[in-house]
Design a protein around this motif. Structure first.
Motif, short mmCIF file in Angstrom:
data_model
loop_
_atom_site.label_atom_id
_atom_site.label_comp_id
_atom_site.label_asym_id
_atom_site.label_seq_id
_atom_site.Cartn_x
_atom_site.Cartn_y
_atom_site.Cartn_z
N TRP A 174 0.87 -1.16 0.00
CA TRP A 174 0.00 0.00 0.00
C TRP A 174 0.91 1.21 0.00
O TRP A 174 1.91 1.25 0.72
N THR A 175 0.60 2.20 -0.82
CA THR A 175 1.43 3.39 -0.91
C THR A 175 0.59 4.65 -0.81
O THR A 175 -0.58 4.67 -1.21
N ASN A 176 1.21 5.67 -0.27
CA ASN A 176 0.62 7.02 -0.22
C ASN A 176 1.74 7.99 -0.54
O ASN A 176 2.89 7.78 -0.11
N TYR A 177 1.44 9.04 -1.27
CA TYR A 177 2.43 10.07 -1.56
C TYR A 177 1.88 11.41 -1.12
O TYR A 177 0.78 11.81 -1.50
N ALA A 189 4.81 17.50 1.25
CA ALA A 189 5.99 17.14 2.04
C ALA A 189 7.03 16.38 1.22
O ALA A 189 8.15 16.19 1.68
N ASP A 190 6.65 15.95 0.02
CA ASP A 190 7.50 15.15 -0.87
C ASP A 190 7.96 13.88 -0.17
O ASP A 190 9.14 13.54 -0.11
N VAL A 191 6.99 13.17 0.39
CA VAL A 191 7.26 11.94 1.14
C VAL A 191 6.40 10.81 0.57
O VAL A 191 5.20 10.97 0.36
N ASP A 239 20.55 7.20 3.74
CA ASP A 239 19.96 7.64 2.48
C ASP A 239 18.57 8.27 2.67
O ASP A 239 17.78 8.33 1.74
N ASP A 240 18.26 8.72 3.88
CA ASP A 240 16.97 9.35 4.20
C ASP A 240 15.77 8.46 3.95
O ASP A 240 14.73 8.90 3.46
N LEU A 241 15.91 7.19 4.27
CA LEU A 241 14.77 6.28 4.30
C LEU A 241 14.45 6.03 5.76
O LEU A 241 15.34 5.91 6.59
N ILE A 242 13.18 5.94 6.07
CA ILE A 242 12.78 5.58 7.43
C ILE A 242 12.19 4.18 7.35
O ILE A 242 11.20 3.95 6.66
N ILE A 243 12.82 3.25 8.03
CA ILE A 243 12.35 1.87 8.09
C ILE A 243 11.48 1.77 9.33
O ILE A 243 11.92 2.06 10.45
N ARG A 244 10.23 1.35 9.15
CA ARG A 244 9.28 1.29 10.26
C ARG A 244 9.05 -0.17 10.67
O ARG A 244 8.92 -1.05 9.82
N SER A 281 10.64 12.85 -4.72
CA SER A 281 10.71 13.31 -6.11
C SER A 281 12.14 13.57 -6.57
O SER A 281 12.43 13.52 -7.76
N LYS A 282 13.04 13.79 -5.66
CA LYS A 282 14.44 14.07 -6.00
C LYS A 282 15.21 12.78 -6.28
O LYS A 282 16.36 12.81 -6.68
#
Length: 74
Positions: A23-26, A30-32, A51-56, A71-72
């Motif tokens: 499941w994804t949300n963008y 916030a560009d998240v 690398d600015d990933l948050i592992i939950r 987006s970058k």
């Protein structure tokens, strides 16, 4: 730039392959990008990668990944 993207994919690819549904949300303001591996997960822990990933996590199991500045990365 491509090397960073490759490392990002290599790091998270095992989680994508393990789960049948995602499941994804963008959030464009916030560009998240939020990727959930479990439909109704409630995270109880998380870590931020270099690398600015948050592992939950939920009870020690990876239940989602949050991609900052999504987006970058394209």
């Amino acid at each position: 730039m491509e090397e960073i993207a490759y490392r990002d994919i290599k790091e998270v690819l095992p989680y994508f392959l393990k789960h049948k549904f995602l499941w994804t949300n963008y959030d464009d303001k916030a560009d998240v990008l939020y990727v959930h591996f479990k439909e109704k997960a409630i995270s109880d822990d998380s870590e931020v990668t270099k690398d600015d990933l948050i592992i939950r996590y939920e009870k020690g199991e990876v239940v989602g990944i949050t991609v900052l500045n999504a987006s970058k990365r394209m």
